[in-house]
Write a protein that holds these residues in place. Structure first.
Motif, PDB file in Angstrom:
ATOM      1  N   GLN A   1       0.838  -1.187   0.000  1.00  0.00           N
ATOM      2  CA  GLN A   1       0.000   0.000   0.000  1.00  0.00           C
ATOM      3  C   GLN A   1       0.876   1.242   0.000  1.00  0.00           C
ATOM      4  O   GLN A   1       1.860   1.324   0.717  1.00  0.00           O
ATOM      5  CB  GLN A   1      -0.917   0.021   1.217  1.00  0.00           C
ATOM      6  CG  GLN A   1      -1.995  -1.051   1.187  1.00  0.00           C
ATOM      7  CD  GLN A   1      -3.035  -0.846   2.270  1.00  0.00           C
ATOM      8  OE1 GLN A   1      -2.887   0.014   3.116  1.00  0.00           O
ATOM      9  NE2 GLN A   1      -4.086  -1.628   2.219  1.00  0.00           N
ATOM     10  N   VAL A   2       0.497   2.193  -0.832  1.00  0.00           N
ATOM     11  CA  VAL A   2       1.225   3.457  -0.870  1.00  0.00           C
ATOM     12  C   VAL A   2       0.836   4.287   0.342  1.00  0.00           C
ATOM     13  O   VAL A   2      -0.352   4.401   0.670  1.00  0.00           O
ATOM     14  CB  VAL A   2       0.903   4.231  -2.168  1.00  0.00           C
ATOM     15  CG1 VAL A   2       1.515   5.618  -2.136  1.00  0.00           C
ATOM     16  CG2 VAL A   2       1.412   3.457  -3.364  1.00  0.00           C
TER      17      VAL A   2
ATOM     18  N   ARG B   1     -10.436   8.680  -4.493  1.00  0.00           N
ATOM     19  CA  ARG B   1      -9.242   8.483  -5.326  1.00  0.00           C
ATOM     20  C   ARG B   1      -8.061   8.050  -4.456  1.00  0.00           C
ATOM     21  O   ARG B   1      -7.285   7.159  -4.833  1.00  0.00           O
ATOM     22  CB  ARG B   1      -8.909   9.783  -6.066  1.00  0.00           C
ATOM     23  CG  ARG B   1      -7.729   9.648  -7.023  1.00  0.00           C
ATOM     24  CD  ARG B   1      -7.263  11.008  -7.509  1.00  0.00           C
ATOM     25  NE  ARG B   1      -6.720  11.804  -6.427  1.00  0.00           N
ATOM     26  CZ  ARG B   1      -5.493  11.631  -5.933  1.00  0.00           C
ATOM     27  NH1 ARG B   1      -4.705  10.669  -6.407  1.00  0.00           N
ATOM     28  NH2 ARG B   1      -5.063  12.393  -4.952  1.00  0.00           N
TER      29      ARG B   1
ATOM     30  N   ALA C   1      -5.900   4.573  -4.592  1.00  0.00           N
ATOM     31  CA  ALA C   1      -4.453   4.647  -4.808  1.00  0.00           C
ATOM     32  C   ALA C   1      -3.651   3.925  -3.732  1.00  0.00           C
ATOM     33  O   ALA C   1      -2.503   3.543  -3.962  1.00  0.00           O
ATOM     34  CB  ALA C   1      -4.016   6.110  -4.886  1.00  0.00           C
ATOM     35  N   LYS C   2      -4.233   3.721  -2.573  1.00  0.00           N
ATOM     36  CA  LYS C   2      -3.529   2.987  -1.514  1.00  0.00           C
ATOM     37  C   LYS C   2      -3.257   1.542  -1.917  1.00  0.00           C
ATOM     38  O   LYS C   2      -2.242   0.963  -1.538  1.00  0.00           O
ATOM     39  CB  LYS C   2      -4.350   3.007  -0.229  1.00  0.00           C
ATOM     40  CG  LYS C   2      -4.349   4.333   0.506  1.00  0.00           C
ATOM     41  CD  LYS C   2      -5.298   4.304   1.679  1.00  0.00           C
ATOM     42  CE  LYS C   2      -4.900   3.270   2.703  1.00  0.00           C
ATOM     43  NZ  LYS C   2      -5.823   3.237   3.859  1.00  0.00           N
TER      44      LYS C   2
ATOM     45  N   TYR D   1      -4.090   0.306  -5.381  1.00  0.00           N
ATOM     46  CA  TYR D   1      -3.946   0.171  -6.833  1.00  0.00           C
ATOM     47  C   TYR D   1      -3.214   1.409  -7.347  1.00  0.00           C
ATOM     48  O   TYR D   1      -3.805   2.480  -7.460  1.00  0.00           O
ATOM     49  CB  TYR D   1      -5.325   0.050  -7.491  1.00  0.00           C
ATOM     50  CG  TYR D   1      -5.277  -0.300  -8.961  1.00  0.00           C
ATOM     51  CD1 TYR D   1      -5.372  -1.610  -9.390  1.00  0.00           C
ATOM     52  CD2 TYR D   1      -5.138   0.690  -9.925  1.00  0.00           C
ATOM     53  CE1 TYR D   1      -5.340  -1.943 -10.733  1.00  0.00           C
ATOM     54  CE2 TYR D   1      -5.096   0.370 -11.275  1.00  0.00           C
ATOM     55  CZ  TYR D   1      -5.201  -0.940 -11.669  1.00  0.00           C
ATOM     56  OH  TYR D   1      -5.154  -1.255 -13.008  1.00  0.00           O
ATOM     57  N   ASN D   2      -1.929   1.250  -7.607  1.00  0.00           N
ATOM     58  CA  ASN D   2      -1.105   2.371  -8.001  1.00  0.00           C
ATOM     59  C   ASN D   2      -0.002   1.882  -8.937  1.00  0.00           C
ATOM     60  O   ASN D   2       0.096   0.680  -9.220  1.00  0.00           O
ATOM     61  CB  ASN D   2      -0.505   3.050  -6.760  1.00  0.00           C
ATOM     62  CG  ASN D   2       0.135   2.039  -5.826  1.00  0.00           C
ATOM     63  OD1 ASN D   2       1.174   1.465  -6.136  1.00  0.00           O
ATOM     64  ND2 ASN D   2      -0.520   1.777  -4.687  1.00  0.00           N
ATOM     65  N   LYS D   3       0.805   2.781  -9.426  1.00  0.00           N
ATOM     66  CA  LYS D   3       1.840   2.419 -10.396  1.00  0.00           C
ATOM     67  C   LYS D   3       2.836   1.419  -9.823  1.00  0.00           C
ATOM     68  O   LYS D   3       3.300   0.509 -10.530  1.00  0.00           O
ATOM     69  CB  LYS D   3       2.566   3.675 -10.879  1.00  0.00           C
ATOM     70  CG  LYS D   3       1.708   4.571 -11.769  1.00  0.00           C
ATOM     71  CD  LYS D   3       2.502   5.769 -12.264  1.00  0.00           C
ATOM     72  CE  LYS D   3       1.646   6.628 -13.201  1.00  0.00           C
ATOM     73  NZ  LYS D   3       2.381   7.806 -13.719  1.00  0.00           N
TER      74      LYS D   3
ATOM     75  N   MET E   1      -2.717   2.889 -16.612  1.00  0.00           N
ATOM     76  CA  MET E   1      -3.374   3.382 -15.405  1.00  0.00           C
ATOM     77  C   MET E   1      -4.560   4.270 -15.759  1.00  0.00           C
ATOM     78  O   MET E   1      -5.586   4.252 -15.069  1.00  0.00           O
ATOM     79  CB  MET E   1      -2.366   4.164 -14.553  1.00  0.00           C
ATOM     80  CG  MET E   1      -1.244   3.326 -13.989  1.00  0.00           C
ATOM     81  SD  MET E   1      -1.790   2.044 -12.840  1.00  0.00           S
ATOM     82  CE  MET E   1      -2.390   3.031 -11.489  1.00  0.00           C
TER      83      MET E   1
ATOM     84  N   THR F   1      -7.897   1.729 -14.336  1.00  0.00           N
ATOM     85  CA  THR F   1      -7.978   1.895 -12.888  1.00  0.00           C
ATOM     86  C   THR F   1      -9.407   1.621 -12.426  1.00  0.00           C
ATOM     87  O   THR F   1     -10.346   2.250 -12.916  1.00  0.00           O
ATOM     88  CB  THR F   1      -7.560   3.315 -12.468  1.00  0.00           C
ATOM     89  OG1 THR F   1      -6.174   3.512 -12.790  1.00  0.00           O
ATOM     90  CG2 THR F   1      -7.754   3.519 -10.974  1.00  0.00           C
TER      91      THR F   1
END
Length: 253
Positions: free
Chosen positions: A117-118, A184, A188-189, A191-193, A211, A215
């Protein structure tokens, strides 16, 4: 005329042949079930890298002790044709193998993919957005963004202002933006790059286009497990590669 003695001898020979064939089959059957030492090597799937200290368990024979692969991935365990072996190792998916021949075994284990997780300062972001809404309220630009029918009847002027006033409309628009922004961040936590690149190892030049087009929404992210996310990314990337030109973003000069 065929004599009785000859017929009797023929009958005996036939019975004897049947018995011999039965004992031969029985011997082969016993031989097939014979417990011997089987050797093999444990590999990381899709890689020549071997896996050291993987546990190997004979599920068919509880009396045979579990063994570990050595520091180069080799193992040796007692088993028979038809036995089921279980291979386990931390950070790898368990693998089951049924022994079908006396040939050395090559076992391939799938490494577990952990989604990182970001770290996003969502609390600060949420506070920042809430503070902005409070400023609207403190300036007297609205009382509630969703006035009830009763409040409109009790105070028609205030109610109409809440419904149709410019400042409350701006506050409602900002509230909607705030909701979308927090969703959003929630997506992003997980599903991110960083996550997508770890799963697919796709080139950087494809990452932005992928992305933008693939997404998922926040409802999906809330419902999906890590396995669901991995499966979605793999399926989507396979489709993306097959139709890459259709998903290229137009670069602005």
């Amino acid at each position: 005329m065929i004599s009785f003695v000859f017929l009797n001898q023929l009958y005996i020979y036939r019975r004897l042949s049947i018995l011999i064939a039965f004992f031969v089959c029985l011997t082969f059957s016993v031989s097939a079930q014979q417990v011997v030492y089987f050797k093999g090597v444990v590999f990381k799937k899709n890689s020549p890298v071997t896996i050291a200290f993987a546990s190997v368990t004979n599920l068919s024979r509880k009396n045979i002790p579990e063994v570990l692969s050595d520091n180069v991935g080799s193992f040796r365990i007692q088993a028979a044709i038809g036995d089921t072996l279980l291979f386990k190792k931390t950070e790898y998916t368990p693998q089951i193998v049924v022994i079908q021949s006396y040939s050395p075994l090559s076992v391939y284990m799938q490494a577990v993919i952990h989604l990182e997780q970001v770290t996003i300062k969502e609390v600060s972001k949420q506070k920042e957005l809430n503070d902005a809404l409070d400023n609207y309220k403190k300036k007297g630009q609205y009382y509630t963004l969703d006035p009830s029918v009763l409040s409109v009847l009790i105070s028609p002027l205030s109610g109409l202002y809440e419904l149709f006033g410019k400042a409350p409309a701006q506050a409602r628009k900002f509230q909607q933006y705030s909701k979308q922004e927090m969703e959003r961040i929630e997506v992003a936590k997980r599903y991110n790059k960083t996550v997508v690149k770890k799963i697919t190892n796709m080139p950087d030049e494809d990452l932005e286009d992928f992305m933008f087009n693939f997404t998922p929404n926040v409802e999906d992210i809330r419902a999906w497990t890590d396995y669901d996310i991995i499966s979605y990314v793999k399926r989507s990337y396979a489709y993306f590669k097959a139709n890459r030109n259709s998903y290229k973003l137009q670069k602005l000069n």
